[in-house]
Design a protein around this motif. Structure first.
Motif, mmCIF file in Angstrom:
data_model
loop_
_atom_site.group_PDB
_atom_site.id
_atom_site.type_symbol
_atom_site.label_atom_id
_atom_site.label_comp_id
_atom_site.label_asym_id
_atom_site.label_seq_id
_atom_site.Cartn_x
_atom_site.Cartn_y
_atom_site.Cartn_z
ATOM 1 N N GLY A 44 26.746 5.753 -7.662
ATOM 2 C CA GLY A 44 28.049 5.257 -7.236
ATOM 3 C C GLY A 44 28.166 5.275 -5.726
ATOM 4 O O GLY A 44 28.764 4.370 -5.124
ATOM 5 N N VAL A 60 25.485 9.365 -11.965
ATOM 6 C CA VAL A 60 26.718 8.585 -11.831
ATOM 7 C C VAL A 60 27.270 8.725 -10.410
ATOM 8 O O VAL A 60 27.623 7.728 -9.763
ATOM 9 C CB VAL A 60 27.767 9.042 -12.860
ATOM 10 C CG1 VAL A 60 29.088 8.297 -12.650
ATOM 11 C CG2 VAL A 60 27.262 8.808 -14.273
ATOM 12 N N ASN A 76 32.310 1.222 -16.492
ATOM 13 C CA ASN A 76 31.243 2.208 -16.311
ATOM 14 C C ASN A 76 31.456 3.459 -17.152
ATOM 15 O O ASN A 76 30.491 4.079 -17.594
ATOM 16 C CB ASN A 76 31.130 2.574 -14.827
ATOM 17 C CG ASN A 76 30.411 1.517 -14.023
ATOM 18 O OD1 ASN A 76 29.194 1.376 -14.094
ATOM 19 N ND2 ASN A 76 31.165 0.741 -13.257
ATOM 20 N N TRP A 103 26.273 1.609 -12.269
ATOM 21 C CA TRP A 103 27.247 2.482 -11.606
ATOM 22 C C TRP A 103 27.782 1.864 -10.316
ATOM 23 O O TRP A 103 28.067 2.564 -9.361
ATOM 24 C CB TRP A 103 26.641 3.868 -11.337
ATOM 25 C CG TRP A 103 25.910 4.418 -12.516
ATOM 26 C CD1 TRP A 103 24.576 4.660 -12.610
ATOM 27 C CD2 TRP A 103 26.465 4.762 -13.802
ATOM 28 N NE1 TRP A 103 24.250 5.120 -13.857
ATOM 29 C CE2 TRP A 103 25.393 5.204 -14.621
ATOM 30 C CE3 TRP A 103 27.748 4.736 -14.340
ATOM 31 C CZ2 TRP A 103 25.578 5.610 -15.928
ATOM 32 C CZ3 TRP A 103 27.927 5.133 -15.650
ATOM 33 C CH2 TRP A 103 26.851 5.575 -16.425
#
Length: 458
Positions: free
Chosen positions: A171, A167, A116, A348
């Motif tokens: 995530g 991100v 990632n 992500w």
């Protein structure tokens, strides 16, 4: 609606202090130089990119081919130089475009190296190539190729904040997975990462993995919003330092922790670098810099001259929308994404799986029925072999490569089958692929959930 869009476009054009963006440019460039040096140090330039005859590919980029070895070394060397040039703001436009194109080429060349943070670097280098980060405190200003400005449109600051916010946020959303919530993934990851260290005994306690799982989920979901809250911003950043420092020492993820912290720093006030640099040093550099550029009006940009063209604003809007939707594409495919991995990449989905595999490929003559075992280690390097077997899409690609090799060297069209057993997140091994299925007859990039065995109950 038009009025709202007009107001929004006017807002993002408002000038803001360029200091934090300049600091980001310097740190990004230096980190990219360090990252490129690491490729040389660990031998990836030759072993992973230049030497292999076979590369695992992305569906829409199967046309990409490796350069000859000497040119691959040259490319990496140029990218390292570009990192330094970006940091100091010298020939910025050219060096940032070359870095974006070159780094993205390397990223797309070999799928087994997907990470990632490599994907993030590709996206950031694209934004760096677009943003006018060389118009303040750069060698391009000192050599007279661009005029100096102390402010840039707030668009660029918010765009980099937006990227890091996505991100973190996605995530966190990805962690709403049963294997993450019950600590199963964390137990495997932490156990493997701390094996042989003084922390290994602690990994036997269930509460350790549960704490790691839930604290990581909460951190990812909340940190962008906490960093936007001025009253608790400093405490939130301290939490980010602890989080990324832990990741740095526990997991081998290169420059990502430092890069993530730099991007998180952008949530502070735009002029924060001016406040943390000692006054004497700031005055020394400032007086020298402004003396060189003359600090005259004809060498300084007015606010009207730093406005972003409307066509570029529209492009950025499309960019933002695409990257807000892309991580949700796995919802369009049935089954468990962590098992079949359709929609896993570019989303992500970090640290959600730990796969151990047992794999055997068989090559069968269509007429005589003679069967031989093909060892993937005879064809793949150590990085490819370590990463490919748990990914159905890569298993299929390798089967097609075996088919090509046999047809080319053996003169017949074989039946390629594979016995693939996968243990995911510590579970018992189970077969991923029907061992009688001829993989060479399946289209090379066919969605995995359509031809592998479903995972079943979790």
């Amino acid at each position: 609606m038009k009025k709202v869009v007009h107001i929004l476009f006017q807002k993002v054009q408002q000038p803001t202090d360029a200091a934090s963006l300049v600091l980001f440019r310097v740190v990004f460039g230096l980190l990219m130089f360090i990252d490129i040096v690491r490729y040389f140090y660990i031998g990836w330039v030759k072993d992973v990119y230049a030497k292999p005859e076979f590369h695992f590919q992305y569906e829409w980029f199967s046309w990409i081919r490796p350069l000859p070895e000497e040119f691959m070394y040259l490319l990496f060397g140029i990218l390292g130089i570009c990192g330094i040039l970006i940091a100091v703001g010298l020939f910025y436009r050219l060096s940032s475009i070359i870095f974006f194109l070159g780094y993205t080429y390397i990223f797309l060349l070999e799928k087994t190296t997907y990470n990632n943070h490599y994907y993030l670097i590709c996206l950031l280098s694209f934004l760096v190539a677009l943003a006018p980060l060389h118009k303040s405190w750069s060698l391009d200003v000192l050599r007279g190729s661009v005029n100096h400005t102390d402010s840039l449109p707030t668009l660029w600051l918010w765009l980099f904040r937006f990227k890091m916010g996505l991100v973190y946020l996605f995530g966190g959303i990805a962690k709403f997975d049963p294997d993450w919530l019950d600590g199963r993934v964390a137990a495997k990851l932490l156990g493997a990462a701390n094996r042989g260290t003084i922390l290994e005994p602690l990994m036997k306690y269930d509460w350790i993995s549960l704490f790691y799982s839930w604290s990581g989920l909460v951190f990812d979901l909340l940190i962008p919003f906490l960093m936007l809250t001025k009253s608790i911003r400093l405490w939130a950043f301290f939490a980010a330092v602890l989080f990324h420092a832990n990741n740095h020492y526990v997991f081998p993820i290169g420059v990502f922790p430092t890069l993530a912290l730099m991007l998180t720093l952008l949530y502070f006030e735009p002029d924060f670098p001016r406040k943390i640099i000692p006054q004497k040093i700031r005055k020394l550099f400032s007086s020298t810099y402004r003396k060189v550029i003359g600090d005259s009006e004809d060498r300084r940009l007015a606010s009207s001259e730093i406005r972003t063209p409307r066509i570029l604003l529209i492009l950025i809007v499309f960019y933002a929308v695409i990257h807000m939707l892309l991580p949700f594409r796995h919802l369009m495919t049935p089954g468990w994404t962590t098992w079949h991995e359709e929609g896993h990449f570019f989303a992500w989905r970090m640290m959600l799986r730990h796969k151990n595999t047992r794999i055997q490929f068989n090559v069968t003559h269509p007429e005589t029925g003679e069967q031989r075992y093909a060892d993937p280690r005879d064809y793949l390097n150590h990085v490819q072999y370590a990463k490919f077997a748990g990914s159905p899409g890569m298993v299929l690609q390798f089967a097609h490569y075996l088919d090509y090799m046999v047809r080319t060297n053996g003169g017949f069209d074989p039946k390629i089958t594979a016995n693939v057993e996968v243990s995911i997140n510590g579970r018992e091994y189970r077969q991923m692929v029907d061992p009688n299925l001829d993989l060479s007859e399946i289209p090379k990039f066919k969605a995995a959930y359509l031809w592998i065995r479903p995972f079943g109950e979790r």
